[in-house]
Structures are given as C-alpha cells and as structure tokens.
Design an enzyme around this catalytic site. Structure first.
Site, PDB file in Angstrom:
ATOM      1  CG  ASP A 167      -2.316   0.550   0.934  1.00 46.86           C
ATOM      2  OD1 ASP A 167      -2.447   1.338  -0.013  1.00 46.86           O
ATOM      3  OD2 ASP A 167      -3.265   0.235   1.692  1.00 46.86           O
ATOM      4  CD  GLU A 200       0.883   3.987  -8.017  1.00 42.11           C
ATOM      5  OE1 GLU A 200      -0.236   3.693  -8.519  1.00 42.11           O
ATOM      6  OE2 GLU A 200       1.552   4.971  -8.373  1.00 42.11           O
ATOM      7  CD1 TRP A 201      -4.322   3.366  -3.284  1.00 44.60           C
ATOM      8  CD2 TRP A 201      -3.452   5.346  -2.701  1.00 44.60           C
ATOM      9  NE1 TRP A 201      -3.964   3.293  -1.947  1.00 44.60           N
ATOM     10  CE2 TRP A 201      -3.417   4.488  -1.566  1.00 44.60           C
ATOM     11  CE3 TRP A 201      -2.952   6.649  -2.569  1.00 44.60           C
ATOM     12  CZ2 TRP A 201      -2.902   4.903  -0.334  1.00 44.60           C
ATOM     13  CZ3 TRP A 201      -2.449   7.064  -1.348  1.00 44.60           C
ATOM     14  CH2 TRP A 201      -2.418   6.193  -0.235  1.00 44.60           C
ATOM     15  N   GLY A 202      -3.171   4.032  -8.555  1.00 44.32           N
ATOM     16  CA  GLY A 202      -3.209   4.470  -9.948  1.00 44.32           C
ATOM     17  C   GLY A 202      -2.511   5.792 -10.206  1.00 44.32           C
ATOM     18  CD  GLU A 204       3.586  10.515  -9.848  1.00 47.27           C
ATOM     19  OE1 GLU A 204       4.096  10.870 -10.936  1.00 47.27           O
ATOM     20  OE2 GLU A 204       3.290  11.295  -8.924  1.00 47.27           O
ATOM     21  CG  ASP A 222      -9.046   1.453  -0.875  1.00 46.91           C
ATOM     22  OD1 ASP A 222      -8.024   1.317  -1.579  1.00 46.91           O
ATOM     23  OD2 ASP A 222      -9.058   1.262   0.357  1.00 46.91           O
TER      24      ASP A 222
END
Ligand SMILES: *[C@@H]1O[C@H](CO)[C@@H](O)[C@H](O)[C@H]1NC(C)=O
Ligand SMILES: *[C@@H]1O[C@H](CO)[C@@H](O)[C@H](O)[C@H]1NC(C)=O
Length: 400
Positions: A167, A200-202, A204, A222
């Site tokens: 995470d 890393e939540w999409g 970069e 999430d």
C-alpha cells in the site's frame, strides 16, 4: 440508437481498427516483459483468491482466516482457482521487535504467521500478506516497510508468504516508482516466488511502469460496495488495457460481490466485467457466510475461464451509446468474449455487431451465454439482448 443488420455490415472498417489495436497491445506487452525486473514467472493468468479488507476491515484474527480457508476448500471455490488467502491491514503488532522485524499481533494471531502459512499450504492454498511503502500502514496500526524493505521481504519469505499487497500511506512524498521498486528487488532477492501486487492507487500512470516491477497494479483508489464506485473503477481500469498481459495485470480493486450494497444483477455485471478485463478475482465477502446467490456468481466456471484464458488480453469497452455499452476481448482459438451492458436506468436493447468485437463481419458464430449456460448457433452479423437497468449478458462467440 442501435442499428440493424445493414449498419452492422457497414462498420467493417471498425473491425480493422480494433484488430490492429489488439495485436499491437499484445505485441507491445510481450516486448516490455523481456525487460522486466520482476522475473518471478508468476501471474501468467490473473490471481484468484480472497482478501479480508472489503468485508472485515481491521477486524481479523487467526480463527477467521482458518475458517475462511476451510470454507474456500469445502465449498469448492479453491478447486475453481481461488487459491490466495490474503490478510490485509491490521495483522501486525504496532511496533517492530528488538531485531527490527515486523511481528504479528499476538492477540489476534497467537500461533504466528509461519504456522498460519503452514495451515494454508496444507490445504493447497496460498498465503497473502499486506504491507505499506511508507512509514505506517493505512490504518496506522502497523509499521510501514519504507527503508526496511530487505528485512521485511526476508521475514515474509521465512513465513512462506506467496503474495504481497503493498500500500501507499505515509509515504513522505517520495516517488512511488522508487519506493515500489525497492520492495520488488527485495522480494526477488529472497529467492521465494512472491506475487507482487502494488497498490499506489493508480498514481503517476502506474500502468506504464508497474509491469517492470510488479505482477499487478491498482489503477484507482479503493472500491466501495456501490454501483457508482464499481463502474468508475471499471472505466478507469479500461484506460490502461493495452498495458496488461501475462505476468502483469491492471487491478481495478477487489470484488464487492456478496457484501450487500448492490443488486444481484449489478454484482453479476461487476463479476463479468472484472473477468473480461482480466482483473485479479479477489473475493471480498465472507466466505463462510456466503449466500447461495453470491456463490452462484463467484463460482461461474465459464466466466472464470474467460478471466483465466491463456491469451491474456484484457477485454475493453469497444462501443458506447449513451448508457449502452459493449465490452469485448479476444480469447484463444479465435474466440471472442463479449459483455452487453445496460448502465442506464431504463430497460434497453444492447447490440454488438461482429465488427464491434473484432470478428469478420461475414462469419457465422456460435454464441454461448455464460450465465444461462445455453448456446445459439449460426448467428450472423450481430447479437442483441434486451436488458434490465444495470444488467448485462456475457457470451463467448466462436466462429463456425
Ligand atoms: C493487537 O490488536 C488489538 C486489537 O486491535 C490491539 O488492541 C492491541 O493494541 C494490538 N497489540 C499490539 C501489540 O499491537
Ligand atoms: C444452498 O445450496 C445448498 C447446496 O446446493 C443447498 O443444500 C441449500 O438448500 C441451499 N440453500 C438455499 C437457501 O437455497
């Protein structure tokens, strides 16, 4: 609105565009794979299993994990491919031990992690854990692995861990690519094959570099157990379709099927689209308390087979007319998987022309309905379905 036979035929040019795109997607992906840092050979098809987070959050302990594993086997889900049993956040003690190692919370996991790994392996299952590429995990209950990557990877390997979700909380603003690469290299150095799932939540444009260091990468924040949250993640994930392939997958987050916030039709659509998009199929409900309706969705072998197809090409949205959508992707042996999806609030007919889904407009096909388990033969030009709001149909089309 949707067109009849003659308009389907006039769209032959669309077919060529789609074919070129699919071929270049698959080709581009395999070239990148040659340069990957994560040569662990895992994830040739998307991972399947269960994670504690969506249903249980922080409320996890040893007994629950063992009961989940038992139910995974006894209900026959393990046999269908659901192998990973993944503990998410909150498995660990709040601080490291005197040797600087992560340790489990002894109240919740009295037998320890090595024993839990043994238990799962003895049932033919695989062991997944969670860690964080920052100084604390997202709930703040456990230390993060930033600057402890080598030691933590060794610890995980010594416990028999097979899958690591990593995470992105408390990351001190350090570039994710650098932080995730460190753990990827540390995992490889352990010599144990550990599926690396980066979360890393999409950020970069992760799909453009995730494949170099991970087996899957989250393409969004999430998921929540709602229709809006689910369709948004399906769309975000779809933007990166050409970057997925055997060994590295886009991840629109874990399944909410069975958690109660959507209707059965919505959950069927959720599962169909995740399967078509070659997303990880990580169940997020309670396995021991699963209802028969939920079981029927998650155990659909024909839908699972689309997800696990060896060609490994992510299906995508190929046509959109307002709220009416066609999603499709190629399978091995020149077959095509298709989802007709009514995302609107009124009943409507959704149509896929052969040219929309990458088929020669002149061929006759067999259409297998993956939810009614019935086939229609010698269909030409197009396939339509009249669909309730938020409902979908999923097919495999095989040229005859
Ligand atoms: C273990 O978990 C319990 C329940 O969440 C918590 O109260 C306790 O502080 C934790 N123990 C350690 C050592 O972190
Ligand atoms: C659920 O399925 C099981 C096994 O097929 C069956 O025995 C049981 O009666 C079903 N329960 C309900 C509520 O339909």
């Amino acid at each position: 609105m949707y067109m009849g036979d003659s308009s389907c035929l006039s769209l032959a040019v669309g077919l060529m565009v789609l074919c070129v795109r699919l071929v270049s997607a698959a080709g581009g992906r395999s070239m990148m794979r040659g340069e990957t840092l994560l040569a662990n050979g895992l994830g040739r098809t998307p991972p399947m299993g269960w994670s504690s987070w969506n249903h249980f959050g922080c409320n996890i302990q040893e007994k629950l994990i063992k009961e989940t594993a038992d139910a995974m086997v006894s209900r026959g889900l393990a046999k269908l491919g659901y192998k990973y049993i993944n503990l998410d956040d909150c498995w660990g003690a709040s601080s490291r031990d005197t040797h600087g190692r992560l340790v489990p919370n002894a109240t919740k996991f009295p037998s320890g992690m090595k024993a839990l790994g043994h238990y799962l392996h003895s049932k033919g299952l695989k062991f997944g854990l969670y860690a964080d590429a920052g100084t604390r995990t997202c709930t703040g209950t456990m230390p993060g692995s930033l600057d402890h990557e080598g030691k933590d990877a060794q610890t995980f390997a010594s416990w028999g861990v097979d899958y690591l979700k990593y995470d992105n909380c408390d990351n001190n603003g350090i570039n994710p690519e650098d932080r995730y690469k460190k753990m990827s290299e540390a995992l490889l150095r352990t010599g144990r094959l550990i599926f690396f799932s980066i979360c890393e939540w999409g950020k970069e444009m992760v799909a453009t570099w995730g494949n170099d260091m991970a087996n899957s990468w989250r393409t969004s924040g999430d998921i929540r157990d709602s229709w809006d949250s689910m369709v948004l993640r399906a769309d975000r994930n779809d933007e990166w379709a050409s970057y997925a392939g055997p060994g590295g997958w886009n991840d629109p987050d874990m399944l909410e099927v069975g958690n109660g916030g959507m209707t059965l039709e919505e959950y069927r659509s959720h599962f169909s689209i995740w399967a078509l998009a070659k997303a990880p199929l990580i169940i997020g409900c309670s396995i021991p308390k699963m209802t028969n309706d939920t079981y029927e969705i998650l155990s659909n072998e024909e839908v699972i087979a689309v997800n696990q197809d060896l060609l490994g090409v992510q299906g995508k949205k190929v046509k959109k007319d307002g709220h009416l959508e066609v999603w499709a992707g190629p399978l091995h042996d020149n077959k095509v998987a298709v989802v007709l999806w009514n995302r609107g609030s009124k009943k409507a007919t959704v149509t896929a022309c052969w040219s929309d889904v990458g088929l020669d407009p002149t061929v006759a096909v067999k259409a297998r309905d993956l939810w009614t388990h019935s086939s229609r033969y010698a269909l030409r030009h197009q396939l339509s379905a009249h669909l309730d709001p938020h409902a979908s149909k999923m097919y495999i089309l095989s040229p005859l």
